[in-house]
Design a protein around this motif. Structure first.
Motif, PDB file in Angstrom:
ATOM      1  N   THR A   2       0.846  -1.188   0.000  1.00  0.00           N
ATOM      2  CA  THR A   2       0.000   0.000   0.000  1.00  0.00           C
ATOM      3  C   THR A   2       0.876   1.231   0.000  1.00  0.00           C
ATOM      4  O   THR A   2       1.971   1.240   0.542  1.00  0.00           O
ATOM      5  N   ALA A   3       0.380   2.275  -0.619  1.00  0.00           N
ATOM      6  CA  ALA A   3       1.112   3.522  -0.682  1.00  0.00           C
ATOM      7  C   ALA A   3       0.849   4.335   0.575  1.00  0.00           C
ATOM      8  O   ALA A   3      -0.257   4.333   1.115  1.00  0.00           O
ATOM      9  N   ASP A   7       3.025  10.169   1.259  1.00  0.00           N
ATOM     10  CA  ASP A   7       3.745  10.153  -0.018  1.00  0.00           C
ATOM     11  C   ASP A   7       2.820  10.527  -1.173  1.00  0.00           C
ATOM     12  O   ASP A   7       3.201  11.277  -2.074  1.00  0.00           O
ATOM     13  N   ILE A   8       1.600  10.004  -1.124  1.00  0.00           N
ATOM     14  CA  ILE A   8       0.635  10.312  -2.176  1.00  0.00           C
ATOM     15  C   ILE A   8       0.286  11.794  -2.158  1.00  0.00           C
ATOM     16  O   ILE A   8       0.204  12.444  -3.197  1.00  0.00           O
ATOM     17  N   ALA A   9       0.086  12.349  -0.976  1.00  0.00           N
ATOM     18  CA  ALA A   9      -0.237  13.776  -0.867  1.00  0.00           C
ATOM     19  C   ALA A   9       0.894  14.630  -1.405  1.00  0.00           C
ATOM     20  O   ALA A   9       0.661  15.595  -2.139  1.00  0.00           O
ATOM     21  N   ALA A  10       2.134  14.276  -1.073  1.00  0.00           N
ATOM     22  CA  ALA A  10       3.281  15.041  -1.554  1.00  0.00           C
ATOM     23  C   ALA A  10       3.425  14.917  -3.069  1.00  0.00           C
ATOM     24  O   ALA A  10       3.679  15.912  -3.759  1.00  0.00           O
ATOM     25  N   ILE A  37      -6.218   4.603  -4.337  1.00  0.00           N
ATOM     26  CA  ILE A  37      -6.943   3.508  -4.982  1.00  0.00           C
ATOM     27  C   ILE A  37      -6.302   3.175  -6.324  1.00  0.00           C
ATOM     28  O   ILE A  37      -6.099   1.997  -6.657  1.00  0.00           O
ATOM     29  N   LEU A  38      -5.968   4.190  -7.110  1.00  0.00           N
ATOM     30  CA  LEU A  38      -5.308   3.951  -8.398  1.00  0.00           C
ATOM     31  C   LEU A  38      -3.965   3.249  -8.214  1.00  0.00           C
ATOM     32  O   LEU A  38      -3.625   2.335  -8.980  1.00  0.00           O
ATOM     33  N   ALA A  39      -3.199   3.659  -7.213  1.00  0.00           N
ATOM     34  CA  ALA A  39      -1.908   3.021  -6.956  1.00  0.00           C
ATOM     35  C   ALA A  39      -2.096   1.562  -6.562  1.00  0.00           C
ATOM     36  O   ALA A  39      -1.339   0.682  -6.994  1.00  0.00           O
ATOM     37  N   HIS A  40      -3.117   1.292  -5.757  1.00  0.00           N
ATOM     38  CA  HIS A  40      -3.408  -0.082  -5.345  1.00  0.00           C
ATOM     39  C   HIS A  40      -3.797  -0.936  -6.554  1.00  0.00           C
ATOM     40  O   HIS A  40      -3.297  -2.053  -6.721  1.00  0.00           O
ATOM     41  N   ALA A  42      -3.037  -0.368  -9.688  1.00  0.00           N
ATOM     42  CA  ALA A  42      -1.855  -0.520 -10.542  1.00  0.00           C
ATOM     43  C   ALA A  42      -0.933  -1.603 -10.001  1.00  0.00           C
ATOM     44  O   ALA A  42      -0.379  -2.396 -10.769  1.00  0.00           O
ATOM     45  N   ALA A  43      -0.775  -1.667  -8.693  1.00  0.00           N
ATOM     46  CA  ALA A  43       0.078  -2.699  -8.092  1.00  0.00           C
ATOM     47  C   ALA A  43      -0.489  -4.091  -8.351  1.00  0.00           C
ATOM     48  O   ALA A  43       0.263  -5.028  -8.634  1.00  0.00           O
ATOM     49  N   ILE A  44      -1.804  -4.227  -8.285  1.00  0.00           N
ATOM     50  CA  ILE A  44      -2.439  -5.514  -8.576  1.00  0.00           C
ATOM     51  C   ILE A  44      -2.186  -5.905 -10.030  1.00  0.00           C
ATOM     52  O   ILE A  44      -1.809  -7.048 -10.327  1.00  0.00           O
ATOM     53  N   ALA A  45      -2.387  -4.972 -10.937  1.00  0.00           N
ATOM     54  CA  ALA A  45      -2.203  -5.265 -12.360  1.00  0.00           C
ATOM     55  C   ALA A  45      -0.752  -5.590 -12.681  1.00  0.00           C
ATOM     56  O   ALA A  45      -0.476  -6.507 -13.465  1.00  0.00           O
TER      57      ALA A  45
END
Length: 62
Positions: A2-3, A7-10, A37-40, A42-45
């Motif tokens: 998980t991100a 870090d995502i906010a920055a 959610i998009l990062a999660h 993308a990690a799955i894909a």
């Protein structure tokens, strides 16, 4: 994996500043949540075992 929300906010602040898109402070939590959610997803894909012969997008170089 998980991100980290910080870090995502920055990253989102830097990215939106780069393209000069103002994000109102009241909208920032939603933006960070959607990017997480998009990062999660993308990690799955990216973790899926895909043979390069089936999907060559990751290895294609023009």
């Amino acid at each position: 994996m998980t991100a980290d929300p910080a870090d995502i906010a920055a990253l989102s602040a830097a990215g939106f500043a780069l393209v000069e898109v103002p994000i109102p402070p009241a909208c920032l939590p939603g933006v960070v949540a959607n990017l997480a959610i998009l990062a999660h997803h993308a990690a799955i894909a990216r973790a899926a075992p895909v043979d390069p012969k089936i999907e060559a997008a990751e290895v294609f170089r023009p």
